[in-house]
Design an enzyme around this catalytic site. Structure first.
Site: not given
Ligand code: BV8
Length: 240
Positions: A94-96, A112, A120, A140, A181, A206
């Site tokens: 999921q990382n960019v 992602h 563009c 662009c 994640t 995690n």
């Molecule tokens: C879409 C790029 C559909 C940008 C990112 C159900 C179905 C479909 C969609 C949805 C749905 N429910 C909700 C949605 C909408 C939305 C969504 O999921 N919202 C969430 C907030 C509820 N999803 C979307 O919009 C997706 N699109 O489905 O389109 C659609 C349908 C019709 C018409 C149009 C569209 C698009 C989602 C992509 C978003 N872009 N990134 C950018 O990076 O700037 S997502 C972003 O969050 C990052 O990529 C990130 O990686 C990702 C997830 O977060 P995590 O990676 O899990 O990171 P987080 O900080 O949350 O957690 C870190 C974890 O690591 C923690 O648990 C921590 O304890 C742990 N940790 C920390 N350190 C360590 C560790 N573990 C081990 N070792 C360590 N050292």
């Protein structure tokens, strides 16, 4: 360990937690400095870019600098090594930040996108280098429309080919590792359950994993950068 040694096809889903030990703040951690007053969900959307393109562009420029100053950590490197120790490993991220590719992973699916690329806004042409002047976002070079980061924002569809490859890997693997994640973002978060439902063993690595004991479900409460190298040493003692 036994599941890792016996695995014919390992699929891995990583999130921001894997890059935390490279100094890249995770998504759920509070943002620092200038960005402290924003949540990523407020900035990583087409609406935010429409409303304030310069602010969103500068947020990605800041993250690009963080990534440029970062290096793959032992967790990234262990996953790249694991790809050479098992018959097949598909790494879905999921990382960019591009750190898995820099660590040497090759069978890689960037669900992602990647912040090292821009595209563009009008034509969709992707660029990996661009001129940056006073006008931000830069225009662009071909048509003058604003450039945007080549990442998937909230509310945007994931690249279909990448998603299909990820679904195929999750449903055919015999071991699925979900690493660093929070499992909040869809549709990536469905991959571990898809693998588990398809009969794979599932290991969740995690820092704050919930306790849940189920057969074929392993909960490993550890930091990825420390646990993954230890897992490889234990599972493949002979490997250099
Ligand atoms: C879409 C790029 C559909 C940008 C990112 C159900 C179905 C479909 C969609 C949805 C749905 N429910 C909700 C949605 C909408 C939305 C969504 O999921 N919202 C969430 C907030 C509820 N999803 C979307 O919009 C997706 N699109 O489905 O389109 C659609 C349908 C019709 C018409 C149009 C569209 C698009 C989602 C992509 C978003 N872009 N990134 C950018 O990076 O700037 S997502 C972003 O969050 C990052 O990529 C990130 O990686 C990702 C997830 O977060 P995590 O990676 O899990 O990171 P987080 O900080 O949350 O957690 C870190 C974890 O690591 C923690 O648990 C921590 O304890 C742990 N940790 C920390 N350190 C360590 C560790 N573990 C081990 N070792 C360590 N050292």
């Amino acid at each position: 360990m036994r599941a890792l040694r016996a695995a014919q096809h390992v699929a891995v889903l990583t999130g921001a937690g894997v890059s935390a030990e490279s100094g890249i703040p995770t998504f759920r951690e509070a943002q620092t400095g200038l960005w402290a007053r924003f949540s990523p969900e407020e900035l990583a959307t087409p609406e935010a870019f429409r409303r304030n393109p310069r602010l969103v562009w500068e947020w990605y420029a800041w993250r690009r600098q963080l990534v440029a100053a970062a290096a793959p950590n032992p967790g990234h490197l262990a996953l790249a090594r694991l790809e050479r120790l098992v018959p097949r490993l598909t790494l879905i991220t999921q990382n960019v930040d591009g750190l898995h590719a820099r660590a040497g992973s090759t069978d890689l699916i960037e669900l992602h996108g990647n912040l090292a690329r821009v595209r563009c806004l009008a034509e969709g042409t992707v660029y990996t280098s661009w001129a940056e002047g006073d006008t931000l976002p830069p225009p662009c070079p071909a048509c003058g429309a604003p450039l945007r980061p080549d990442v998937v924002w909230f509310g945007e569809q994931l690249p279909q080919a990448a998603l299909e490859r990820a679904w195929a890997a999750a449903s055919s693997c015999d071991l699925f590792l979900s690493i660093g994640t929070s499992g909040l973002v869809q549709p990536a978060a469905t991959l571990p359950e898809l693998a588990y439902r398809s009969g794979a063993s599932l290991a969740v690595i995690n820092l704050d994993v919930a306790s849940a004991a189920e057969p074929r479900l392993y909960q490993l409460h550890a930091s990825s950068g420390k646990l993954l190298p230890a897992l490889l040493r234990a599972a493949f003692p002979g490997a250099a």
